[in-house]
Design a protein around this motif. Structure first.
Motif, PDB file in Angstrom:
ATOM      1  N   LEU A   1       0.678  42.126 -27.703  1.00  0.00           N
ATOM      2  CA  LEU A   1       0.684  43.182 -26.684  1.00  0.00           C
ATOM      3  C   LEU A   1       0.715  42.575 -25.285  1.00  0.00           C
ATOM      4  O   LEU A   1       1.427  43.059 -24.404  1.00  0.00           O
ATOM      5  CB  LEU A   1      -0.539  44.092 -26.855  1.00  0.00           C
ATOM      6  CG  LEU A   1      -0.523  44.980 -28.107  1.00  0.00           C
ATOM      7  CD1 LEU A   1      -1.873  45.668 -28.297  1.00  0.00           C
ATOM      8  CD2 LEU A   1       0.592  46.003 -28.055  1.00  0.00           C
ATOM      9  N   ASP A   2      -0.038  41.497 -25.095  1.00  0.00           N
ATOM     10  CA  ASP A   2      -0.069  40.812 -23.801  1.00  0.00           C
ATOM     11  C   ASP A   2       1.318  40.243 -23.471  1.00  0.00           C
ATOM     12  O   ASP A   2       1.808  40.362 -22.342  1.00  0.00           O
ATOM     13  CB  ASP A   2      -1.112  39.691 -23.853  1.00  0.00           C
ATOM     14  CG  ASP A   2      -1.438  39.110 -22.476  1.00  0.00           C
ATOM     15  OD1 ASP A   2      -0.876  39.571 -21.464  1.00  0.00           O
ATOM     16  OD2 ASP A   2      -2.267  38.183 -22.420  1.00  0.00           O
ATOM     17  N   LEU A   3       1.959  39.646 -24.464  1.00  0.00           N
ATOM     18  CA  LEU A   3       3.276  39.037 -24.244  1.00  0.00           C
ATOM     19  C   LEU A   3       4.323  40.064 -23.827  1.00  0.00           C
ATOM     20  O   LEU A   3       5.207  39.769 -23.027  1.00  0.00           O
ATOM     21  CB  LEU A   3       3.747  38.298 -25.504  1.00  0.00           C
ATOM     22  CG  LEU A   3       3.058  36.957 -25.784  1.00  0.00           C
ATOM     23  CD1 LEU A   3       3.407  36.458 -27.177  1.00  0.00           C
ATOM     24  CD2 LEU A   3       3.431  35.917 -24.738  1.00  0.00           C
ATOM     25  N   VAL A   4       4.236  41.286 -24.386  1.00  0.00           N
ATOM     26  CA  VAL A   4       5.222  42.318 -24.020  1.00  0.00           C
ATOM     27  C   VAL A   4       4.745  43.181 -22.854  1.00  0.00           C
ATOM     28  O   VAL A   4       5.427  44.110 -22.444  1.00  0.00           O
ATOM     29  CB  VAL A   4       5.608  43.214 -25.229  1.00  0.00           C
ATOM     30  CG1 VAL A   4       6.227  42.376 -26.332  1.00  0.00           C
ATOM     31  CG2 VAL A   4       4.417  44.008 -25.751  1.00  0.00           C
ATOM     32  N   GLY A   5       3.534  42.881 -22.338  1.00  0.00           N
ATOM     33  CA  GLY A   5       3.036  43.604 -21.168  1.00  0.00           C
ATOM     34  C   GLY A   5       2.466  44.969 -21.476  1.00  0.00           C
ATOM     35  O   GLY A   5       2.339  45.806 -20.590  1.00  0.00           O
ATOM     36  N   ALA A   6       2.129  45.228 -22.742  1.00  0.00           N
ATOM     37  CA  ALA A   6       1.555  46.533 -23.111  1.00  0.00           C
ATOM     38  C   ALA A   6       0.035  46.490 -22.940  1.00  0.00           C
ATOM     39  O   ALA A   6      -0.584  45.453 -23.125  1.00  0.00           O
ATOM     40  CB  ALA A   6       1.907  46.858 -24.568  1.00  0.00           C
TER      41      ALA A   6
ATOM     42  N   ILE B   1     -10.044  47.641 -29.515  1.00  0.00           N
ATOM     43  CA  ILE B   1      -9.355  46.606 -30.291  1.00  0.00           C
ATOM     44  C   ILE B   1     -10.189  45.330 -30.261  1.00  0.00           C
ATOM     45  O   ILE B   1     -10.801  45.008 -29.259  1.00  0.00           O
ATOM     46  CB  ILE B   1      -7.931  46.345 -29.745  1.00  0.00           C
ATOM     47  CG1 ILE B   1      -7.145  45.501 -30.742  1.00  0.00           C
ATOM     48  CG2 ILE B   1      -7.977  45.657 -28.387  1.00  0.00           C
ATOM     49  CD1 ILE B   1      -5.673  45.407 -30.414  1.00  0.00           C
ATOM     50  N   GLN B   2     -10.237  44.640 -31.397  1.00  0.00           N
ATOM     51  CA  GLN B   2     -10.992  43.390 -31.462  1.00  0.00           C
ATOM     52  C   GLN B   2     -10.069  42.223 -31.190  1.00  0.00           C
ATOM     53  O   GLN B   2      -8.863  42.341 -31.268  1.00  0.00           O
ATOM     54  CB  GLN B   2     -11.629  43.236 -32.834  1.00  0.00           C
ATOM     55  CG  GLN B   2     -12.794  44.183 -33.054  1.00  0.00           C
ATOM     56  CD  GLN B   2     -13.517  43.838 -34.327  1.00  0.00           C
ATOM     57  OE1 GLN B   2     -12.921  43.772 -35.378  1.00  0.00           O
ATOM     58  NE2 GLN B   2     -14.819  43.610 -34.229  1.00  0.00           N
ATOM     59  N   GLY B   3     -10.659  41.083 -30.908  1.00  0.00           N
ATOM     60  CA  GLY B   3      -9.857  39.899 -30.640  1.00  0.00           C
ATOM     61  C   GLY B   3      -9.441  39.852 -29.184  1.00  0.00           C
ATOM     62  O   GLY B   3      -9.699  40.771 -28.423  1.00  0.00           O
ATOM     63  N   GLU B   4      -8.808  38.739 -28.799  1.00  0.00           N
ATOM     64  CA  GLU B   4      -8.354  38.622 -27.421  1.00  0.00           C
ATOM     65  C   GLU B   4      -7.030  37.892 -27.361  1.00  0.00           C
ATOM     66  O   GLU B   4      -6.676  37.154 -28.269  1.00  0.00           O
ATOM     67  CB  GLU B   4      -9.413  37.935 -26.552  1.00  0.00           C
ATOM     68  CG  GLU B   4      -9.915  36.625 -27.079  1.00  0.00           C
ATOM     69  CD  GLU B   4     -11.110  36.133 -26.267  1.00  0.00           C
ATOM     70  OE1 GLU B   4     -10.900  35.779 -25.098  1.00  0.00           O
ATOM     71  OE2 GLU B   4     -12.214  36.109 -26.808  1.00  0.00           O
ATOM     72  N   SER B   5      -6.315  38.132 -26.283  1.00  0.00           N
ATOM     73  CA  SER B   5      -5.007  37.519 -26.119  1.00  0.00           C
ATOM     74  C   SER B   5      -5.125  36.002 -26.033  1.00  0.00           C
ATOM     75  O   SER B   5      -6.010  35.472 -25.374  1.00  0.00           O
ATOM     76  CB  SER B   5      -4.337  38.038 -24.852  1.00  0.00           C
ATOM     77  OG  SER B   5      -3.166  37.289 -24.599  1.00  0.00           O
ATOM     78  N   LEU B   6      -4.221  35.316 -26.705  1.00  0.00           N
ATOM     79  CA  LEU B   6      -4.189  33.859 -26.658  1.00  0.00           C
ATOM     80  C   LEU B   6      -3.207  33.349 -25.614  1.00  0.00           C
ATOM     81  O   LEU B   6      -2.982  32.155 -25.505  1.00  0.00           O
ATOM     82  CB  LEU B   6      -3.803  33.309 -28.038  1.00  0.00           C
ATOM     83  CG  LEU B   6      -4.747  33.701 -29.173  1.00  0.00           C
ATOM     84  CD1 LEU B   6      -4.201  33.241 -30.501  1.00  0.00           C
ATOM     85  CD2 LEU B   6      -6.144  33.151 -28.945  1.00  0.00           C
TER      86      LEU B   6
END
Length: 144
Positions: free
Chosen positions: A21-26, A32-37
């Protein structure tokens, strides 16, 4: 781009969706669990440095990975295997006999994690954890 890239830190599948989601800018959906790498891929930020998991193959195993090592625990016998995955990625050399102290530290981390998970699942008050474990869980976003 040219192929893929690897990062030397331990990452977990829980981080895949936030990363995509972070990579596509969403925006990340709430809860949501976890975090952007993505920061990790850019060489920024503090890496997650402890991971837990479970596998149901071979009668069931649990693992904890931290600091370049992965401890595998047989869920039936409690037998431990220790691998230095950064220098032995195929996990062929069991180092548990050579490094009993490291086995013990990782086993304690696994036990602390089990307490957190079972307490959370039952909605009970959890047994107090030591500050170091809490800090590790906080850094991963498991504990606020």
């Amino acid at each position: 781009g040219e192929g893929g890239s690897t990062v030397p830190q331990v990452v977990e599948t829980i981080d895949v969706m936030p990363t995509l989601l972070d990579l596509v800018g969403a925006p990340l959906p709430p809860g949501i669990q976890g975090e952007s790498l993505v920061p990790l891929m850019r060489g920024e930020g503090r890496p997650p440095y402890i991971a837990f998991g479970e596998s149901y193959f071979n009668g069931g195993r649990k693992y904890v990975a931290m600091g370049g090592y992965r401890l595998l625990l047989d869920t039936e016998t409690g037998a431990a295997e220790l691998y230095a995955f950064e220098i032995d990625p195929l996990e062929q050399i069991d180092r548990s006999a050579d490094e009993p102290d490291r086995v013990e530290v990782l086993r304690r981390r696994q036990e602390d994690w089990e307490k957190v998970v079972s307490g959370a699942a039952l909605g009970q008050e959890q047994a107090p954890m030591d500050e170091e474990t809490l800090e590790q869980l906080r850094s991963l976003g498991y504990v606020q």
